[in-house]
Design a protein around this motif. Structure first.
Motif, PDB file in Angstrom:
ATOM      1  N   LEU A  99      -1.276   2.462  42.368  1.00 13.13           N
ATOM      2  CA  LEU A  99      -2.631   1.724  42.897  1.00 13.13           C
ATOM      3  C   LEU A  99      -3.661   1.543  42.320  1.00 13.13           C
ATOM      4  O   LEU A  99      -4.093   0.687  42.118  1.00 13.13           O
TER       5      LEU A  99
ATOM      6  N   VAL B  48      -2.002  -0.044  38.762  1.00 16.16           N
ATOM      7  CA  VAL B  48      -2.833  -1.604  39.462  1.00 16.16           C
ATOM      8  C   VAL B  48      -3.666  -2.645  39.143  1.00 16.16           C
ATOM      9  O   VAL B  48      -4.443  -3.431  38.928  1.00 16.16           O
ATOM     10  N   GLU B  49      -4.776  -1.550  39.774  1.00 17.88           N
ATOM     11  CA  GLU B  49      -6.145  -2.576  40.207  1.00 17.88           C
ATOM     12  C   GLU B  49      -6.958  -2.836  38.989  1.00 17.88           C
ATOM     13  O   GLU B  49      -7.635  -3.192  38.607  1.00 17.88           O
TER      14      GLU B  49
ATOM     15  N   VAL C 177      -0.094  -9.281  40.260  1.00 20.83           N
ATOM     16  CA  VAL C 177       0.871  -8.275  40.502  1.00 20.83           C
ATOM     17  C   VAL C 177       2.057  -9.242  40.798  1.00 20.83           C
ATOM     18  O   VAL C 177       2.755  -8.818  40.861  1.00 20.83           O
TER      19      VAL C 177
ATOM     20  N   LEU D 248       1.288  -3.362  48.161  1.00 21.80           N
ATOM     21  CA  LEU D 248       0.269  -3.799  46.741  1.00 21.80           C
ATOM     22  C   LEU D 248      -0.397  -5.547  47.581  1.00 21.80           C
ATOM     23  O   LEU D 248      -0.802  -6.027  46.590  1.00 21.80           O
TER      24      LEU D 248
END
Length: 145
Positions: A50, A53-54, A64, A94
């Motif tokens: 997480l 990805v952020e 994404v 996600l």
């Protein structure tokens, strides 16, 4: 989304379990973490995913939809990940990075809807529900342009 996770077994009780997420390392982000106990591995892997990805999205260079996981078998055979002696797959939601869900009203032929529903029920590890299937199909189509 499903992510392959590599785990490096600690050499002794004073060392941590090493964790790597090769799918995100492929985008020039080293997605690695560690866990003090075996029970913490999944939680630490999810947290690392997480966070990376952020960061990828904040950079403006990735979406994404671009993230792809090559699969446990491929990564386990790759010399780059030879130190990781255990592998598993984890599902990480996600959807928070994809925008706010909105209800829409669409019409589809009943035969197509039946095929979609069968695919969803045949692959519960891939698709959560009909909406997830349709969103995944739309993302794939839009990436091909």
């Amino acid at each position: 989304m499903l992510f392959s996770i590599g785990v490096e077994t600690p050499e002794n009780s004073d060392s941590a379990w090493g964790i790597i997420v090769p799918a995100l390392s492929a985008y020039d982000y080293g997605c690695v973490s560690a866990a003090d106990t075996h029970e913490e591995i999944a939680a630490m892997a999810r947290e690392a995913i997480l966070l990376i990805v952020e960061e990828m999205l904040l950079s403006g260079n990735y979406s994404v939809e671009q993230i792809e996981d090559g699969g446990v078998v491929r990564y386990a055979q790759d010399e780059e990940y030879a130190d990781y002696d255990r592998w598993f797959v984890i599902e990480v939601d996600l959807s928070a990075f994809s925008g706010k869900p909105q209800r829409i009203n669409i019409s589809l032929p009943d035969t197509l809807l039946g095929r979609i529903d069968r695919r969803v029920s045949d692959q519960p590890g891939v698709y959560r529900d009909r909406s997830h299937f349709l969103a995944t199909a739309a993302r794939r189509e839009l990436l091909e342009q």
